[in-house]
Motif scaffolding. Structure first.
Motif, PDB file in Angstrom:
ATOM      1  N   MET A 142      -0.203 -12.928  -1.737  1.00 42.50           N
ATOM      2  CA  MET A 142       0.531 -11.527  -0.842  1.00 42.50           C
ATOM      3  C   MET A 142      -0.325 -10.727  -1.611  1.00 42.50           C
ATOM      4  N   THR A 143      -0.884 -10.246  -3.153  1.00 42.70           N
ATOM      5  CA  THR A 143      -1.401  -9.345  -3.655  1.00 42.70           C
ATOM      6  C   THR A 143      -2.113  -8.932  -2.721  1.00 42.70           C
ATOM      7  N   ARG A 144      -3.446  -9.950  -2.090  1.00 45.25           N
ATOM      8  CA  ARG A 144      -4.739  -9.224  -1.651  1.00 45.25           C
ATOM      9  C   ARG A 144      -4.006  -9.366  -0.106  1.00 45.25           C
ATOM     10  N   LEU A 145      -2.938  -9.106   0.965  1.00 46.71           N
ATOM     11  CA  LEU A 145      -2.462  -8.462   2.212  1.00 46.71           C
ATOM     12  C   LEU A 145      -1.880  -7.428   1.844  1.00 46.71           C
ATOM     13  N   ALA A 146      -1.660  -7.363   1.043  1.00 45.20           N
ATOM     14  CA  ALA A 146      -0.548  -5.902   0.435  1.00 45.20           C
ATOM     15  C   ALA A 146      -2.342  -5.174   0.396  1.00 45.20           C
ATOM     16  N   LEU A 147      -2.839  -5.386  -0.663  1.00 43.35           N
ATOM     17  CA  LEU A 147      -3.901  -4.560  -0.169  1.00 43.35           C
ATOM     18  C   LEU A 147      -4.676  -4.176   0.662  1.00 43.35           C
ATOM     19  N   ALA A 148      -4.773  -5.093   1.362  1.00 40.76           N
ATOM     20  CA  ALA A 148      -5.673  -4.916   3.201  1.00 40.76           C
ATOM     21  C   ALA A 148      -5.389  -4.165   3.696  1.00 40.76           C
ATOM     22  N   GLY A 149      -3.452  -4.537   3.796  1.00 36.69           N
ATOM     23  CA  GLY A 149      -2.488  -4.053   4.564  1.00 36.69           C
ATOM     24  C   GLY A 149      -2.598  -2.336   4.171  1.00 36.69           C
ATOM     25  N   TRP A 150      -3.329  -1.689   2.953  1.00 36.83           N
ATOM     26  CA  TRP A 150      -3.449  -0.377   2.667  1.00 36.83           C
ATOM     27  C   TRP A 150      -4.569   0.013   2.965  1.00 36.83           C
ATOM     28  N   GLY A 151      -5.618  -0.738   2.598  1.00 39.07           N
ATOM     29  CA  GLY A 151      -6.609   0.049   2.886  1.00 39.07           C
ATOM     30  C   GLY A 151      -7.549  -0.151   1.609  1.00 39.07           C
ATOM     31  N   MET A 152      -6.801  -0.700   0.937  1.00 40.14           N
ATOM     32  CA  MET A 152      -7.448  -1.190  -0.269  1.00 40.14           C
ATOM     33  C   MET A 152      -8.814  -2.460  -1.123  1.00 40.14           C
ATOM     34  N   ASP A 153      -9.453  -2.284  -0.152  1.00 42.84           N
ATOM     35  CA  ASP A 153      -9.324  -4.362  -0.527  1.00 42.84           C
ATOM     36  C   ASP A 153     -10.943  -4.092  -1.640  1.00 42.84           C
ATOM     37  N   GLY A 154     -11.263  -2.621  -2.390  1.00 42.96           N
ATOM     38  CA  GLY A 154     -12.356  -2.445  -2.605  1.00 42.96           C
ATOM     39  C   GLY A 154     -11.907  -2.415  -4.209  1.00 42.96           C
TER      40      GLY A 154
END
Length: 126
Positions: free
Chosen positions: A1-13
């Motif tokens: 869930m956390t990784r999906l939220a970050l990916a959706g926000w463009g914050m994969d880094g």
């Protein structure tokens, strides 16, 4: 869930740091044995991780010791976060939070240089 939220926000880094902080804060809440609530919020320039539980006990940052297998959670949270803290909730319990900024130093670099010599307990004879 956390990784999906970050990916959706463009914050994969900052995903690895956010995941580490999230796991540590949730693990502390689970130790209490109560229900907890996790909130991730996109902030200007970063992510706010908040974990609420029913305990009103202050989170206790341990000194790092090489002869213990636990007690490093809040040290990791501090190392990976730009800022962190906690607050009592009006409805009872507390919330522990951490703010992670995009482009900030990750955990390996931050842990390589302790913030204070008192934060690290040397193992073995001097």
């Amino acid at each position: 869930m956390t990784r999906l939220a970050l990916a959706g926000w463009g914050m994969d880094g900052i995903a690895d740091d956010v995941l580490l902080v999230t796991v540590e804060l949730v693990a502390n809440a689970v130790k209490i044995g109560e229900v907890f609530h996790l909130t991730l919020s996109r902030q200007a320039g970063g992510v706010l991780v908040e974990v609420s539980d029913s305990s009103e006990a202050a989170p206790e940052r341990q000194r790092c010791s090489f002869d213990r297998v636990d007690g490093r959670g809040l040290l990791l949270v501090e190392a990976c976060s730009k800022d962190w803290g906690w607050r009592l909730e009006a409805t009872g319990g507390k919330t522990v939070w951490a703010y992670l900024a995009i482009g900030e130093v990750g955990p390996c670099s931050a842990l390589a240089e302790p913030r204070s010599p008192a934060d690290v307990t040397a193992a073995g004879p001097s």
